[in-house]
Design a protein around this motif. Structure first.
Motif, PDB file in Angstrom:
ATOM      1  N   THR A   1      -8.247  32.898  30.423  1.00 11.85           N
ATOM      2  CA  THR A   1      -8.080  31.680  29.635  1.00 11.85           C
ATOM      3  C   THR A   1      -7.329  30.611  30.422  1.00 11.85           C
ATOM      4  O   THR A   1      -7.684  29.426  30.380  1.00 11.85           O
ATOM      5  CB  THR A   1      -7.339  31.990  28.329  1.00 11.85           C
TER       6      THR A   1
ATOM      7  N   TYR B   1      -7.430  30.172  33.569  1.00 14.04           N
ATOM      8  CA  TYR B   1      -8.404  29.606  34.506  1.00 14.04           C
ATOM      9  C   TYR B   1      -9.353  28.638  33.786  1.00 14.04           C
ATOM     10  O   TYR B   1      -9.553  27.496  34.232  1.00 14.04           O
ATOM     11  CB  TYR B   1      -9.211  30.717  35.168  1.00 14.04           C
ATOM     12  N   LEU B   2      -9.920  29.082  32.666  1.00 16.96           N
ATOM     13  CA  LEU B   2     -10.913  28.268  31.973  1.00 16.96           C
ATOM     14  C   LEU B   2     -10.312  26.986  31.422  1.00 16.96           C
ATOM     15  O   LEU B   2     -10.979  25.949  31.391  1.00 16.96           O
ATOM     16  CB  LEU B   2     -11.539  29.082  30.835  1.00 16.96           C
ATOM     17  N   GLU B   3      -9.053  27.041  30.994  1.00 16.55           N
ATOM     18  CA  GLU B   3      -8.428  25.875  30.369  1.00 16.55           C
ATOM     19  C   GLU B   3      -7.561  25.068  31.330  1.00 16.55           C
ATOM     20  O   GLU B   3      -7.000  24.038  30.958  1.00 16.55           O
ATOM     21  CB  GLU B   3      -7.577  26.320  29.172  1.00 16.55           C
TER      22      GLU B   3
ATOM     23  N   ASN C   1     -17.227  25.341  23.071  1.00  9.99           N
ATOM     24  CA  ASN C   1     -17.550  25.178  24.495  1.00  9.99           C
ATOM     25  C   ASN C   1     -19.007  24.787  24.740  1.00  9.99           C
ATOM     26  O   ASN C   1     -19.541  25.039  25.824  1.00  9.99           O
ATOM     27  CB  ASN C   1     -17.202  26.445  25.286  1.00  9.99           C
TER      28      ASN C   1
ATOM     29  N   SER D   1     -16.301  31.609  27.946  1.00 10.55           N
ATOM     30  CA  SER D   1     -17.259  30.529  28.196  1.00 10.55           C
ATOM     31  C   SER D   1     -16.502  29.330  28.737  1.00 10.55           C
ATOM     32  O   SER D   1     -15.294  29.201  28.555  1.00 10.55           O
ATOM     33  CB  SER D   1     -18.021  30.159  26.920  1.00 10.55           C
ATOM     34  N   TYR D   2     -17.240  28.434  29.392  1.00  9.49           N
ATOM     35  CA  TYR D   2     -16.597  27.322  30.100  1.00  9.49           C
ATOM     36  C   TYR D   2     -17.187  25.993  29.672  1.00  9.49           C
ATOM     37  O   TYR D   2     -18.402  25.828  29.532  1.00  9.49           O
ATOM     38  CB  TYR D   2     -16.775  27.481  31.610  1.00  9.49           C
ATOM     39  N   SER D   3     -16.306  25.048  29.465  1.00 13.66           N
ATOM     40  CA  SER D   3     -16.698  23.654  29.242  1.00 13.66           C
ATOM     41  C   SER D   3     -15.552  22.790  29.751  1.00 13.66           C
ATOM     42  O   SER D   3     -14.501  23.297  30.150  1.00 13.66           O
ATOM     43  CB  SER D   3     -16.959  23.387  27.754  1.00 13.66           C
ATOM     44  N   GLU D   4     -15.744  21.488  29.721  1.00 15.81           N
ATOM     45  CA  GLU D   4     -14.713  20.576  30.186  1.00 15.81           C
ATOM     46  C   GLU D   4     -14.411  19.531  29.124  1.00 15.81           C
ATOM     47  O   GLU D   4     -15.323  19.060  28.425  1.00 15.81           O
ATOM     48  CB  GLU D   4     -15.135  19.904  31.495  1.00 15.81           C
TER      49      GLU D   4
ATOM     50  N   LYS E   1     -12.654  21.415  22.579  1.00 12.14           N
ATOM     51  CA  LYS E   1     -13.565  22.458  23.064  1.00 12.14           C
ATOM     52  C   LYS E   1     -13.693  23.599  22.059  1.00 12.14           C
ATOM     53  O   LYS E   1     -14.760  24.189  21.909  1.00 12.14           O
ATOM     54  CB  LYS E   1     -13.099  22.965  24.429  1.00 12.14           C
TER      55      LYS E   1
ATOM     56  N   ASN F   1      -9.503  30.877  40.751  1.00  8.73           N
ATOM     57  CA  ASN F   1     -10.717  31.667  40.570  1.00  8.73           C
ATOM     58  C   ASN F   1     -10.338  33.108  40.289  1.00  8.73           C
ATOM     59  O   ASN F   1      -9.170  33.493  40.398  1.00  8.73           O
ATOM     60  CB  ASN F   1     -11.688  31.563  41.768  1.00  8.73           C
TER      61      ASN F   1
ATOM     62  N   CYS G   1     -20.425  19.749  29.533  1.00  7.40           N
ATOM     63  CA  CYS G   1     -20.643  20.599  30.694  1.00  7.40           C
ATOM     64  C   CYS G   1     -20.225  19.805  31.942  1.00  7.40           C
ATOM     65  O   CYS G   1     -20.072  18.581  31.874  1.00  7.40           O
ATOM     66  CB  CYS G   1     -22.107  21.014  30.792  1.00  7.40           C
TER      67      CYS G   1
END
Length: 299
Positions: free
Chosen positions: A90, A92-94, A205, A220-223, A200, A126, A247
């Motif tokens: 989390t 990393y993703l956030e 996401n 899952s990943y979003s920006e 998000k 990463n 995305c």
């Protein structure tokens, strides 16, 4: 608490983990990772508990939690279901900062000669899995120091030898950033992240423009993309109404003016209508920010 702890500076030392716990730097008395999948990782301890760890000072390759016996041997595979490992995913993703505490047991030139030392904020850049030294699957996370996090001074060869005899010698001396500078940077990161994370979460996401949801191991990943840019000269607000869940591709196109949005939320790409911005009743778009963005890129 995500980010730096008030009144604790990078380089501050603690004789025991309990002292670090009482200062709020690392709350668990035993676990090496503090955090949850929902909130992200608050802090980690680098203390030589995993054979596959690597420490380069401003870069740490940190082995996740789980699968060990009482003697420090890996006896089973690690998973991302472990709450500590999920917390680092989390982070990393956030894009959340993680506090790093180094212990004298770490077996690295960057460890203190005795006790524990708070070494500032790092970001997870990463992560991935591999077969570890003991032949079982492990998850590893690469953490890099923020630009204003002072790199710990490595021990000299003579000092490094003293690490095998805790209590002898003196800890390495590190430089300190001023509290005001560190605190203001952390507050910017946390405030921005909280707003983006809310948007998000509302959209699960999924990109509001192209509907893409990027699945990665552990989530899952979003920006989160600001419609009206923050800072001078645009001075956009850091509010949910000024943030879209996008995305990476759509984020770049929005920032570069290849995508603009009409007041009725029609998406214009390359000068042509390309659908309608997907909305959620909880997420009210700030049309003043939409207009400002559109005027900025008017041709």
């Amino acid at each position: 608490m995500i980010g730096d702890v008030p009144n604790v500076e990078a380089g501050q030392e603690f004789s025991t983990r309990r002292q670090a716990h009482e200062a709020g730097v690392h709350r668990p008395l035993q676990a090496g990772i503090c955090g949850t999948k929902k909130t992200g990782a608050e802090s980690i301890v680098v203390s030589g508990g995993y054979k596959d760890d690597e420490d380069y000072g401003d870069v740490i390759v940190y082995t996740g939690h789980g699968g060990q016996d009482g003697a420090g041997n890996q006896v089973s595979d690690q998973t991302l279901d472990d709450s500590g490992n999920a917390a680092l995913v989390t982070s990393y993703l956030e894009g959340l900062p993680v506090r790093v505490l180094r212990g004298y047991q770490a077996g690295t030139p960057y460890a203190p000669a005795a006790g524990y030392r708070y070494d500032g904020l790092y970001r997870v850049t990463n992560y991935g899995s591999k077969l570890g030294i003991d032949g079982f699957l492990i998850w590893q996370f690469r953490l890099e120091a923020y630009d204003d996090t002072p790199t710990p001074t490595p021990q000299t060869t003579q000092q490094a030898e003293l690490l095998s005899a805790p209590g002898e010698g003196e800890a390495a001396v590190t430089g300190n950033e001023t509290p005001e500078r560190v605190t203001s940077t952390v507050q910017r990161i946390v405030r921005s992240s909280a707003v983006k994370r809310q948007v998000k979460e509302w959209h699960d996401n999924r990109c509001q423009i192209c509907d893409l949801r990027i699945e990665v191991p552990g989530g899952s990943y979003s920006e989160g993309a600001h419609i009206r840019a923050l800072g001078a000269p645009h001075n956009g607000p850091d509010t949910t109404g000024n943030v879209l869940c996008l995305c990476p591709n759509c984020h770049v196109m929005l920032d570069a003016g290849a995508i603009v949005i009409e007041d009725d939320l029609t998406v214009i790409r390359g000068g042509q209508p390309a659908g309608t911005l997907r909305i959620d009743p909880r997420h009210v778009i700030d049309l003043d920010c939409v207009r400002h963005h559109r005027e900025r890129w008017r041709q």
